[in-house]
Enzyme design. Structure first.
Site, PDB file in Angstrom:
ATOM      1  N   HIS A 190     -12.217   0.405  -9.120  1.00 41.99           N
ATOM      2  CA  HIS A 190     -13.400   1.214  -8.954  1.00 41.99           C
ATOM      3  C   HIS A 190     -12.983   2.544  -8.718  1.00 41.99           C
ATOM      4  CE1 HIS A 190     -15.537   1.879  -5.137  1.00 41.99           C
ATOM      5  NE2 HIS A 190     -14.171   1.455  -4.875  1.00 41.99           N
ATOM      6  N   ASP A 225       0.890  -1.235  -0.023  1.00 39.87           N
ATOM      7  CA  ASP A 225       0.009  -0.035   0.082  1.00 39.87           C
ATOM      8  C   ASP A 225       0.846   1.171  -0.015  1.00 39.87           C
ATOM      9  OD1 ASP A 225      -2.318   1.873   0.575  1.00 39.87           O
ATOM     10  OD2 ASP A 225      -3.317  -0.060   0.939  1.00 39.87           O
TER      11      ASP A 225
HETATM   12  C1  LIG Z   1     -10.874   1.175  -1.206  1.00 40.81           C
HETATM   13  S1  LIG Z   1      -9.268   1.077  -0.410  1.00 40.81           S
HETATM   14  C2  LIG Z   1      -9.168  -0.872  -0.788  1.00 40.81           C
HETATM   15  C3  LIG Z   1      -8.420  -1.571   0.563  1.00 40.81           C
HETATM   16  C4  LIG Z   1      -8.367  -3.074   0.716  1.00 40.81           C
HETATM   17  N1  LIG Z   1      -8.081  -3.436  -0.512  1.00 40.81           N
HETATM   18  C5  LIG Z   1      -9.869  -3.412   1.004  1.00 40.81           C
HETATM   19  O1  LIG Z   1     -10.401  -4.290   0.179  1.00 40.81           O
HETATM   20  O2  LIG Z   1     -10.249  -3.118   2.366  1.00 40.81           O
HETATM   21  C6  LIG Z   1      -8.102   1.381  -1.696  1.00 40.81           C
HETATM   22  C7  LIG Z   1      -6.580   1.127  -1.237  1.00 40.81           C
HETATM   23  O3  LIG Z   1      -5.744   1.821  -2.291  1.00 40.81           O
HETATM   24  C8  LIG Z   1      -4.816   2.259  -1.479  1.00 40.81           C
HETATM   25  N2  LIG Z   1      -4.015   3.004  -2.554  1.00 40.81           N
HETATM   26  C9  LIG Z   1      -4.438   4.058  -3.354  1.00 40.81           C
HETATM   27  N3  LIG Z   1      -3.473   4.745  -4.219  1.00 40.81           N
HETATM   28  C10 LIG Z   1      -2.431   3.784  -3.910  1.00 40.81           C
HETATM   29  C11 LIG Z   1      -1.272   3.656  -4.750  1.00 40.81           C
HETATM   30  N4  LIG Z   1      -0.862   4.352  -5.743  1.00 40.81           N
HETATM   31  N5  LIG Z   1      -0.325   2.436  -4.340  1.00 40.81           N
HETATM   32  C12 LIG Z   1      -0.653   1.536  -3.857  1.00 40.81           C
HETATM   33  N6  LIG Z   1      -1.849   1.323  -2.858  1.00 40.81           N
HETATM   34  C13 LIG Z   1      -2.774   2.702  -2.979  1.00 40.81           C
HETATM   35  C14 LIG Z   1      -5.179   2.981  -0.577  1.00 40.81           C
HETATM   36  O4  LIG Z   1      -4.476   3.428   0.335  1.00 40.81           O
HETATM   37  C15 LIG Z   1      -6.352   1.982   0.037  1.00 40.81           C
HETATM   38  O5  LIG Z   1      -5.978   1.298   0.981  1.00 40.81           O
END
Ligand SMILES: C[S@@+](CC[C@H](N)C(=O)[O-])C[C@H]1O[C@@H](n2cnc3c(N)ncnc32)[C@H](O)[C@@H]1O
Length: 417
Positions: free
Chosen positions: A318, A276
């Site tokens: 999404h 992450d």
């Molecule tokens: C909607 S959350 C989903 C989290 C987890 N997969 C779940 O199902 O509970 C989206 C995740 O994408 C991560 N994220 C956003 N941009 C990112 C990036 N450029 N690289 C890695 N992770 C990222 C956010 O920090 C967040 O934890």
């Protein structure tokens, strides 16, 4: 000519389905529906009476629209733009906590307690009362209703309301201006949210500037995640993970590793890396077994873990427009070997027009929310397949799983390169 018209057909259906729900309530000694604060916040029904409840709501929806007529329906939806205003005031001024849920109060007392001008409080409370947010007693005093009590009692519900209204609802009037300014934009900083907030930053970066906003967003997500359809169990039981029980798994954008930790409990031979953003990984819990590791990684850059058995993405794509989803998928390719599996756990919305408007409306509301905040969208199976094909034709969809009851499906993809 049919012996009864549409209105009577719908009413008969409504009566039949409502009777089913009512019978269940009586046979199980559940409280009779009421708006009183003592009424429980959610009516939990098993599968069959719940299906009857849905069918009743669907019949009621059509019946109401027919009774209002075309102009009446549109007139109502135009007036409805005011609908969340009192709710916004209630959560913003913490009115729901101005007096205990088993006590009563008056508008001047509420105004004083919440630091509101009495005239503002009167307008907000009258608007709310007409929507059963609080109840007016015969002596003129104000009591909690079942709705305002739910705001107080249901964990993270008030954060969900405040967040959804502060971020998304206030952006709603800017959707059309944003489309006019940036037609067809796929950029996350050319959105209605950007115009509404007067910022050039994408949603999460803007939120990240204020610690309390990030915390409130996390609470809002917790409310979402606590809904039955978002249960983690679907991530664990909805796919045959046993096929990779001694394998390596990468949970890309896996946040604090809730899925990984559950998987590791079930499959002690599995090695899982949760990736992450650095600030998210910094707050991640430390794994006790060493079976789960956390790694800071930006998923737009080349995937550093090569040849893993599974690259798992839950609720990632999404948030992003096609252009950025394709970038995420292509950043994975250098790490893939023939047979590497990619799992995308996402909403798979039905093709437009294949379900009733009543069923489709909440899905389209989510879709619109993604447009408002990110210029992204919810996708149908056809759109997921097209996205993967556009990223690279060597991504092959081998299955599309829809665990019963789950809000998210699982698109099972193999790398054939
Ligand atoms: C909607 S959350 C989903 C989290 C987890 N997969 C779940 O199902 O509970 C989206 C995740 O994408 C991560 N994220 C956003 N941009 C990112 C990036 N450029 N690289 C890695 N992770 C990222 C956010 O920090 C967040 O934890």
């Amino acid at each position: 000519m049919a012996s009864t018209g549409r209105l009577v057909q719908l009413t008969s259906l409504l009566q039949e389905k409502v009777k089913e729900v009512d019978t269940y309530i009586r046979e199980n000694n559940l409280p009779d529906p009421s708006f009183d604060a003592s009424y429980p916040p959610v009516l939990h029904l098993p599968k069959q009476p719940d299906a009857a409840r849905q069918a009743a709501l669907e019949a009621l929806d059509e019946l109401r629209a027919h009774l209002l007529g075309p102009v009446g329906t549109i007139y109502e939806s135009v007036l409805d733009h005011t609908s969340p205003i009192s709710l916004h005031a209630i959560t913003s001024y913490d009115i729901m906590n101005a007096f205990p849920t088993n006590a009563t109060s008056t508008i001047p007392e509420i105004a004083e307690k919440c630091g509101m001008h009495p005239d503002d409080a009167t307008t907000m409370m009258r608007h709310g009362l007409a929507r059963r947010l609080f109840l007016q007693k015969e002596d003129g005093r104000i009591a909690h209703s079942a709705l305002t009590r739910a705001i107080v009692d249901v964990p993270n519900f008030s954060s969900f309301i405040t967040g959804a209204l502060d971020d998304t609802w206030v952006a709603a009037p800017f959707v059309v201006p944003a489309m006019r300014k940036w037609p067809g934009s796929q950029e996350p900083n050319q959105t209605a949210f950007n115009l509404a907030q007067g910022t050039d930053l994408p949603f999460f970066e803007e939120l990240g500037k204020k610690a309390e906003s990030s915390g409130a967003f996390a609470d809002r997500m917790s409310f979402f995640m606590s809904s039955p359809g978002m249960s983690l169990d679907y991530a664990i039981e909805g796919y045959t993970w046993a096929a990779h029980k001694g394998g390596t798994i990468v949970d890309v954008g896996g946040s604090h590793g809730v899925v990984a930790l559950k998987l590791s409990e079930k499959f002690p031979g599995m090695q899982i890396t949760v990736q992450d953003r650095p600030e998210v990984v910094a707050r991640a819990p430390k794994s006790l077994t060493g079976q789960v590791e956390f790694q800071a990684h930006d998923f737009f850059t080349e995937q550093p873990i090569k040849g893993a058995d599974v690259y798992f993405f839950r609720w990632i794509f999404h948030d992003w427009s096609d252009k950025y989803c394709i970038a995420i998928l292509r950043a994975l390719i250098p790490a893939l070997r023939t047979g590497s599996r990619v799992l995308m756990m996402e909403a798979i919305v039905p093709e437009p027009g294949t379900i009733s408007g009543f069923q489709e409306r909440p899905l389209r509301a989510f879709d619109m929310g993604m447009k408002e905040l990110f210029n992204s969208k919810e996708r149908s199976e056809g759109e997921w397949r097209k996205l993967l094909g556009d990223a690279d034709t060597r991504f092959e969809v081998v299955d599309v799983l829809r665990p019963e009851g789950s809000q998210l499906g699982i698109i099972v993809v193999d790398w054939t390169g």
